[in-house]
Design a protein around this motif. Sequence first.
Motif, PDB file in Angstrom:
ATOM      1  N   PHE A   1      11.819  -0.108  45.127  1.00 32.21           N
ATOM      2  CA  PHE A   1      11.185  -1.429  45.016  1.00 32.21           C
ATOM      3  C   PHE A   1      10.935  -2.050  46.387  1.00 32.21           C
ATOM      4  O   PHE A   1      11.040  -3.269  46.567  1.00 32.21           O
ATOM      5  CB  PHE A   1      12.033  -2.365  44.141  1.00 32.21           C
ATOM      6  CG  PHE A   1      12.290  -1.830  42.762  1.00 32.21           C
ATOM      7  CD1 PHE A   1      11.328  -1.938  41.772  1.00 32.21           C
ATOM      8  CD2 PHE A   1      13.477  -1.176  42.457  1.00 32.21           C
ATOM      9  CE1 PHE A   1      11.549  -1.428  40.502  1.00 32.21           C
ATOM     10  CE2 PHE A   1      13.720  -0.667  41.196  1.00 32.21           C
ATOM     11  CZ  PHE A   1      12.752  -0.795  40.216  1.00 32.21           C
ATOM     12  N   ILE A   2      10.588  -1.220  47.359  1.00 25.28           N
ATOM     13  CA  ILE A   2      10.310  -1.692  48.714  1.00 25.28           C
ATOM     14  C   ILE A   2       8.803  -1.723  48.929  1.00 25.28           C
ATOM     15  O   ILE A   2       8.123  -0.708  48.749  1.00 25.28           O
ATOM     16  CB  ILE A   2      10.985  -0.784  49.762  1.00 25.28           C
ATOM     17  CG1 ILE A   2      12.504  -0.885  49.631  1.00 25.28           C
ATOM     18  CG2 ILE A   2      10.548  -1.152  51.178  1.00 25.28           C
ATOM     19  CD1 ILE A   2      13.265   0.107  50.500  1.00 25.28           C
ATOM     20  N   THR A   3       8.289  -2.870  49.293  1.00 25.94           N
ATOM     21  CA  THR A   3       6.850  -3.024  49.527  1.00 25.94           C
ATOM     22  C   THR A   3       6.506  -3.235  50.996  1.00 25.94           C
ATOM     23  O   THR A   3       5.354  -3.066  51.382  1.00 25.94           O
ATOM     24  CB  THR A   3       6.297  -4.205  48.721  1.00 25.94           C
ATOM     25  OG1 THR A   3       7.011  -5.407  49.095  1.00 25.94           O
ATOM     26  CG2 THR A   3       6.464  -3.970  47.232  1.00 25.94           C
TER      27      THR A   3
ATOM     28  N   ASP B   1       5.139   7.067  49.422  1.00 27.49           N
ATOM     29  CA  ASP B   1       4.942   5.964  48.486  1.00 27.49           C
ATOM     30  C   ASP B   1       5.920   6.051  47.324  1.00 27.49           C
ATOM     31  O   ASP B   1       6.479   5.049  46.879  1.00 27.49           O
ATOM     32  CB  ASP B   1       3.509   5.958  47.966  1.00 27.49           C
ATOM     33  CG  ASP B   1       2.487   5.662  49.051  1.00 27.49           C
ATOM     34  OD1 ASP B   1       2.894   5.165  50.129  1.00 27.49           O
ATOM     35  OD2 ASP B   1       1.287   5.934  48.845  1.00 27.49           O
ATOM     36  N   ARG B   2       6.128   7.267  46.817  1.00 31.86           N
ATOM     37  CA  ARG B   2       7.076   7.463  45.729  1.00 31.86           C
ATOM     38  C   ARG B   2       8.479   7.007  46.140  1.00 31.86           C
ATOM     39  O   ARG B   2       9.176   6.319  45.403  1.00 31.86           O
ATOM     40  CB  ARG B   2       7.098   8.948  45.335  1.00 31.86           C
ATOM     41  CG  ARG B   2       8.302   9.410  44.546  1.00 31.86           C
ATOM     42  CD  ARG B   2       8.315   8.858  43.137  1.00 31.86           C
ATOM     43  NE  ARG B   2       7.142   9.311  42.429  1.00 31.86           N
ATOM     44  CZ  ARG B   2       6.760   8.824  41.252  1.00 31.86           C
ATOM     45  NH1 ARG B   2       7.476   7.852  40.687  1.00 31.86           N
ATOM     46  NH2 ARG B   2       5.674   9.268  40.643  1.00 31.86           N
ATOM     47  N   PHE B   3       8.886   7.398  47.338  1.00 33.53           N
ATOM     48  CA  PHE B   3      10.217   7.061  47.844  1.00 33.53           C
ATOM     49  C   PHE B   3      10.411   5.546  47.889  1.00 33.53           C
ATOM     50  O   PHE B   3      11.456   5.022  47.476  1.00 33.53           O
ATOM     51  CB  PHE B   3      10.382   7.653  49.239  1.00 33.53           C
ATOM     52  CG  PHE B   3      11.752   7.519  49.825  1.00 33.53           C
ATOM     53  CD1 PHE B   3      12.749   8.441  49.536  1.00 33.53           C
ATOM     54  CD2 PHE B   3      12.057   6.468  50.680  1.00 33.53           C
ATOM     55  CE1 PHE B   3      14.024   8.312  50.080  1.00 33.53           C
ATOM     56  CE2 PHE B   3      13.316   6.329  51.229  1.00 33.53           C
ATOM     57  CZ  PHE B   3      14.302   7.252  50.930  1.00 33.53           C
ATOM     58  N   LEU B   4       9.410   4.820  48.359  1.00 31.86           N
ATOM     59  CA  LEU B   4       9.521   3.363  48.461  1.00 31.86           C
ATOM     60  C   LEU B   4       9.427   2.698  47.091  1.00 31.86           C
ATOM     61  O   LEU B   4      10.159   1.734  46.806  1.00 31.86           O
ATOM     62  CB  LEU B   4       8.429   2.824  49.382  1.00 31.86           C
ATOM     63  CG  LEU B   4       8.488   3.283  50.842  1.00 31.86           C
ATOM     64  CD1 LEU B   4       7.293   2.765  51.622  1.00 31.86           C
ATOM     65  CD2 LEU B   4       9.792   2.833  51.501  1.00 31.86           C
ATOM     66  N   MET B   5       8.546   3.202  46.235  1.00 31.17           N
ATOM     67  CA  MET B   5       8.393   2.636  44.895  1.00 31.17           C
ATOM     68  C   MET B   5       9.706   2.678  44.124  1.00 31.17           C
ATOM     69  O   MET B   5      10.073   1.704  43.446  1.00 31.17           O
ATOM     70  CB  MET B   5       7.324   3.410  44.118  1.00 31.17           C
ATOM     71  CG  MET B   5       5.892   3.141  44.551  1.00 31.17           C
ATOM     72  SD  MET B   5       4.750   4.380  43.882  1.00 31.17           S
ATOM     73  CE  MET B   5       5.167   4.344  42.147  1.00 31.17           C
ATOM     74  N   GLU B   6      10.406   3.798  44.213  1.00 31.57           N
ATOM     75  CA  GLU B   6      11.638   3.946  43.462  1.00 31.57           C
ATOM     76  C   GLU B   6      12.733   3.007  43.949  1.00 31.57           C
ATOM     77  O   GLU B   6      13.724   2.780  43.241  1.00 31.57           O
ATOM     78  CB  GLU B   6      12.118   5.396  43.539  1.00 31.57           C
ATOM     79  CG  GLU B   6      11.212   6.366  42.786  1.00 31.57           C
ATOM     80  CD  GLU B   6      11.700   7.799  42.879  1.00 31.57           C
ATOM     81  OE1 GLU B   6      12.597   8.075  43.696  1.00 31.57           O
ATOM     82  OE2 GLU B   6      11.173   8.641  42.120  1.00 31.57           O
TER      83      GLU B   6
ATOM     84  N   LYS C   1      17.376  -1.137  51.224  1.00 33.33           N
ATOM     85  CA  LYS C   1      17.091  -1.932  50.039  1.00 33.33           C
ATOM     86  C   LYS C   1      16.032  -2.972  50.409  1.00 33.33           C
ATOM     87  O   LYS C   1      15.872  -3.317  51.585  1.00 33.33           O
ATOM     88  CB  LYS C   1      18.362  -2.601  49.518  1.00 33.33           C
ATOM     89  CG  LYS C   1      19.002  -3.593  50.469  1.00 33.33           C
ATOM     90  CD  LYS C   1      20.267  -4.200  49.872  1.00 33.33           C
ATOM     91  CE  LYS C   1      20.904  -5.220  50.828  1.00 33.33           C
ATOM     92  NZ  LYS C   1      22.124  -5.812  50.238  1.00 33.33           N
ATOM     93  N   PRO C   2      15.296  -3.493  49.426  1.00 33.32           N
ATOM     94  CA  PRO C   2      14.213  -4.428  49.731  1.00 33.32           C
ATOM     95  C   PRO C   2      14.731  -5.779  50.218  1.00 33.32           C
ATOM     96  O   PRO C   2      15.827  -6.216  49.855  1.00 33.32           O
ATOM     97  CB  PRO C   2      13.483  -4.574  48.396  1.00 33.32           C
ATOM     98  CG  PRO C   2      14.509  -4.245  47.364  1.00 33.32           C
ATOM     99  CD  PRO C   2      15.392  -3.187  47.988  1.00 33.32           C
ATOM    100  N   CYS C   3      13.934  -6.414  51.069  1.00 32.15           N
ATOM    101  CA  CYS C   3      14.204  -7.792  51.487  1.00 32.15           C
ATOM    102  C   CYS C   3      12.875  -8.422  51.897  1.00 32.15           C
ATOM    103  O   CYS C   3      11.856  -7.738  52.041  1.00 32.15           O
ATOM    104  CB  CYS C   3      15.212  -7.848  52.640  1.00 32.15           C
ATOM    105  SG  CYS C   3      14.541  -7.392  54.253  1.00 32.15           S
ATOM    106  N   ASP C   4      12.882  -9.713  52.078  1.00 32.08           N
ATOM    107  CA  ASP C   4      11.673 -10.438  52.479  1.00 32.08           C
ATOM    108  C   ASP C   4      11.759 -10.713  53.975  1.00 32.08           C
ATOM    109  O   ASP C   4      12.227 -11.780  54.392  1.00 32.08           O
ATOM    110  CB  ASP C   4      11.549 -11.739  51.688  1.00 32.08           C
ATOM    111  CG  ASP C   4      10.237 -12.471  51.994  1.00 32.08           C
ATOM    112  OD1 ASP C   4       9.327 -11.821  52.519  1.00 32.08           O
ATOM    113  OD2 ASP C   4      10.157 -13.681  51.710  1.00 32.08           O
TER     114      ASP C   4
END
Length: 285
Positions: free
Chosen positions: A125-127, A118-123, A154-157
């Motif tokens: 900004f990936i949900t 969870d920490r890895f994804l939070m940093e 990186k995050p994407c929709d």
Amino acid sequence: MDTSDAVVTDGFILTRQWQESSRGIELVFWLCSSLGPVRVTFSEQEAVCFFPSDQEQLVATTLRALSGWRISTTSLKNFQRQNVSALYAQSRRLLLDVSERLQSRGVVLLENDIKPTDRFLMERFITGGLTLKAHAEQVEQRNAFLSCQQPAIKPCDYRPELNALSIDIETDYRAEQLYSIAAYGRNCAVVLMLAEYAEHESLHEKSRHEDMEIRCFATEGELIQGFLALLNEVDPDALIGWNVVNFDLRCLQNFADRAGVELALGRDGQSAIWRQARDNKDRFY
């Protein structure tokens, strides 16, 4: 697939896991992607929490007899507007150990309860959705999925079309005898049964009416092996159902153990891994 060039794909996180080694924490994410299933691994990671920077000397003194940890300054502040420092540990287990030591000495720790995945994804900004980019040497084509080491993400929709399989088992009242396993999903409507319970005429009439296939097995062990073969055949992204983890899958684990069958549910042939919830001895995830 040709992996001679960089691989770029959008994906959605299905599961997140971690395991520990002498080289640090290894994070494993399974994705449903535009290229099919992808196993993504990040190795040599650290567990981290935070504490007020004015307690750095106390932290260092308390932990001086231990190895595998380090302190780093940050530009972050807590809700009291105090500067905070980061405490890194080579394993999640070590972080929990030092947390107990530090808290007993009055050190105020922040976010020491957050899981490494969870920490890895939070940093980042990936949900859920992410874009993955990897060089050829980071990618390996397995039988049914891509395996990717240390890619850039990186995050994407990204909204996937999941191949879900709904399962339901039937047992006796005490869940000591397995009768059948039903599975329904994309191009799949199958009931796997012990042969001794599959002779009723109304069952076969119903299967003809609902275009449902019945597969019969002589023993519980063969029935479970038939279910694992079906999973390999359908290759679902997710198993769904009512209380599917704490009843269906947990019971199947017990039946498999009794029959001497490895309950290998993972796409890579990995056995089920059970974690017991801290707040409920009967609840697993």
